[in-house]
Design a protein around this motif. Structure first.
Motif, PDB file in Angstrom:
ATOM      1  N   UNK A  78       0.760  -1.143  -0.069  1.00 32.07           N
ATOM      2  CA  UNK A  78       0.182  -0.089  -0.095  1.00 32.07           C
ATOM      3  C   UNK A  78       0.755   1.357   0.014  1.00 32.07           C
ATOM      4  N   UNK A  79       1.645   1.321   0.788  1.00 30.59           N
ATOM      5  CA  UNK A  79       2.729   2.735   0.738  1.00 30.59           C
ATOM      6  C   UNK A  79       3.324   2.826  -0.552  1.00 30.59           C
ATOM      7  N   UNK A  80       3.577   1.724  -1.357  1.00 27.48           N
ATOM      8  CA  UNK A  80       4.307   2.153  -2.688  1.00 27.48           C
ATOM      9  C   UNK A  80       3.311   2.296  -3.572  1.00 27.48           C
ATOM     10  N   UNK A  81       2.009   1.838  -3.653  1.00 29.98           N
ATOM     11  CA  UNK A  81       0.688   2.130  -4.442  1.00 29.98           C
ATOM     12  C   UNK A  81       0.798   3.655  -4.006  1.00 29.98           C
ATOM     13  N   UNK A  82       0.906   4.059  -2.912  1.00 29.48           N
ATOM     14  CA  UNK A  82       0.358   5.621  -2.762  1.00 29.48           C
ATOM     15  C   UNK A  82       1.618   6.405  -2.996  1.00 29.48           C
ATOM     16  N   UNK A  83       2.800   6.085  -2.723  1.00 30.02           N
ATOM     17  CA  UNK A  83       3.882   7.152  -3.195  1.00 30.02           C
ATOM     18  C   UNK A  83       4.336   7.033  -4.935  1.00 30.02           C
ATOM     19  N   UNK A  84       3.826   6.055  -5.490  1.00 32.22           N
ATOM     20  CA  UNK A  84       3.717   5.925  -6.855  1.00 32.22           C
ATOM     21  C   UNK A  84       2.738   6.813  -7.366  1.00 32.22           C
ATOM     22  N   UNK A  85       1.389   6.824  -6.901  1.00 30.76           N
ATOM     23  CA  UNK A  85       0.431   7.628  -7.451  1.00 30.76           C
ATOM     24  C   UNK A  85       0.853   9.020  -7.168  1.00 30.76           C
ATOM     25  N   UNK A  86       1.286   9.698  -5.967  1.00 31.24           N
ATOM     26  CA  UNK A  86       1.586  10.733  -5.594  1.00 31.24           C
ATOM     27  C   UNK A  86       2.893  11.324  -6.491  1.00 31.24           C
ATOM     28  N   UNK A  87       3.700  10.655  -6.735  1.00 31.30           N
ATOM     29  CA  UNK A  87       4.980  10.890  -7.671  1.00 31.30           C
ATOM     30  C   UNK A  87       4.570  11.057  -8.885  1.00 31.30           C
ATOM     31  N   UNK A  88       3.765  10.443  -9.447  1.00 35.44           N
ATOM     32  CA  UNK A  88       3.202  10.420 -10.876  1.00 35.44           C
ATOM     33  C   UNK A  88       2.505  11.919 -10.867  1.00 35.44           C
ATOM     34  N   UNK A  89       1.494  12.081 -10.128  1.00 39.29           N
ATOM     35  CA  UNK A  89       0.290  13.080 -10.050  1.00 39.29           C
ATOM     36  C   UNK A  89       0.933  14.320  -9.838  1.00 39.29           C
ATOM     37  N   UNK A  90       1.602  14.538  -8.596  1.00 39.77           N
ATOM     38  CA  UNK A  90       2.103  15.677  -8.172  1.00 39.77           C
ATOM     39  C   UNK A  90       3.482  16.114  -8.438  1.00 39.77           C
ATOM     40  N   UNK A  91       4.431  14.995  -8.596  1.00 39.64           N
ATOM     41  CA  UNK A  91       5.743  15.531  -9.044  1.00 39.64           C
ATOM     42  C   UNK A  91       6.056  15.372 -10.479  1.00 39.64           C
ATOM     43  N   UNK A  92       5.847  14.253 -11.325  1.00 37.18           N
ATOM     44  CA  UNK A  92       5.936  14.141 -12.542  1.00 37.18           C
ATOM     45  C   UNK A  92       5.071  15.135 -13.484  1.00 37.18           C
ATOM     46  N   UNK A  93       3.614  14.978 -13.094  1.00 30.34           N
ATOM     47  CA  UNK A  93       2.950  15.949 -13.890  1.00 30.34           C
ATOM     48  C   UNK A  93       2.520  17.425 -13.520  1.00 30.34           C
ATOM     49  N   UNK A  94       3.089  17.773 -12.172  1.00 28.25           N
ATOM     50  CA  UNK A  94       2.770  19.174 -11.729  1.00 28.25           C
ATOM     51  C   UNK A  94       4.077  19.721 -11.402  1.00 28.25           C
ATOM     52  N   UNK A  95       4.971  19.565 -10.184  1.00 28.79           N
ATOM     53  CA  UNK A  95       6.032  19.984  -9.895  1.00 28.79           C
ATOM     54  C   UNK A  95       7.199  20.175 -11.041  1.00 28.79           C
ATOM     55  N   UNK A  96       7.440  19.075 -11.511  1.00 20.69           N
ATOM     56  CA  UNK A  96       8.633  19.084 -12.239  1.00 20.69           C
ATOM     57  C   UNK A  96       8.365  19.896 -13.461  1.00 20.69           C
ATOM     58  N   UNK A  97       7.205  19.993 -14.341  1.00 22.10           N
ATOM     59  CA  UNK A  97       6.841  20.746 -15.709  1.00 22.10           C
ATOM     60  C   UNK A  97       6.739  22.261 -14.829  1.00 22.10           C
ATOM     61  N   UNK A  98       6.367  22.311 -13.686  1.00 15.78           N
ATOM     62  CA  UNK A  98       6.302  23.823 -13.224  1.00 15.78           C
ATOM     63  C   UNK A  98       7.560  24.398 -13.150  1.00 15.78           C
ATOM     64  N   UNK A  99       8.702  23.645 -12.907  1.00 14.07           N
ATOM     65  CA  UNK A  99       9.954  24.034 -12.530  1.00 14.07           C
ATOM     66  C   UNK A  99      10.591  24.134 -14.084  1.00 14.07           C
ATOM     67  N   UNK A 100       9.843  23.799 -15.076  1.00 12.79           N
ATOM     68  CA  UNK A 100      10.802  23.832 -16.281  1.00 12.79           C
ATOM     69  C   UNK A 100      11.438  22.432 -16.798  1.00 12.79           C
ATOM     70  N   UNK A 101      11.199  21.598 -15.898  1.00 12.54           N
ATOM     71  CA  UNK A 101      12.128  20.338 -16.234  1.00 12.54           C
ATOM     72  C   UNK A 101      11.400  19.374 -17.255  1.00 12.54           C
ATOM     73  N   UNK A 102      10.127  19.745 -17.483  1.00 11.08           N
ATOM     74  CA  UNK A 102       9.069  18.796 -18.448  1.00 11.08           C
ATOM     75  C   UNK A 102       8.648  17.838 -17.780  1.00 11.08           C
ATOM     76  N   UNK A 103       7.753  16.946 -18.393  1.00  9.14           N
ATOM     77  CA  UNK A 103       6.967  16.050 -17.811  1.00  9.14           C
ATOM     78  C   UNK A 103       7.856  14.926 -17.117  1.00  9.14           C
ATOM     79  N   UNK A 104       7.688  14.430 -15.919  1.00 12.60           N
ATOM     80  CA  UNK A 104       8.697  13.484 -15.247  1.00 12.60           C
ATOM     81  C   UNK A 104      10.237  14.155 -15.181  1.00 12.60           C
TER      82      UNK A 104
END
Length: 149
Positions: A78-104
């Motif tokens: 369960x923690x791996x499912x949670x952090x994978x979803x959080x990484x994809x949604x909040x880091x790869x698709x939101x934070x990194x593009x916002x910082x100019x690093x592109x998707x993921x």
């Protein structure tokens, strides 16, 4: 409904964030790269970045603690499912593009998606051993049906 163990959730968040930082150091050679980036991008300085980074880790652990009993799969997964979803949604698709690093973060490096996911997997470890142990201890086993007829 089971009560959230705030102390264990906060402890898991702090330890998880520390593990996240250690894995980051091993891969990038930089200690507290995320707090530095947070402090720089907000203009509030490095100390704010540290508190923001660790506060975020604590909030994610609290969120996980609240929803973990409702997730599917074995407790260790369960923690791996949670952090994978959080990484994809909040880091790869939101934070990194916002910082100019592109998707993921692919514009930054082809290894960025791998490193970010591994860092978050390290964050998941205290969720398994601290938070999930608390959740499992509160579950009452189902009674086995009687075989006597």
């Amino acid at each position: 409904m089971k009560k959230l163990n705030w102390k264990k959730a906060i402890l898991a968040g702090v330890i998880g964030t520390l593990l996240f930082d250690i894995v980051g150091l091993l891969f990038t050679g930089q200690w507290w790269d995320i707090p530095g980036l947070l402090g720089q991008k907000t203009g509030l300085g490095f100390v704010y970045g540290i508190f923001g980074h660790y506060g975020n880790g604590v909030l994610l652990a609290i969120l996980y603690s609240a929803i973990a009993p409702h997730l599917w799969g074995p407790y260790w997964l369960r923690p791996f499912i949670f952090v994978t979803a959080e990484t994809i949604a909040l880091v790869w698709l939101f934070m990194l593009p916002l910082l100019g690093a592109g998707v993921a973060g692919i514009n930054q490096s082809p290894m960025t998606p791998v490193v970010t996911l591994l860092r978050h997997f390290a964050f998941a470890l205290p969720l398994i051993f601290i938070v999930n142990s608390e959740i499992q201890s509160k579950i009452t086993p189902m009674k086995q049906p009687s075989t006597n007829q």
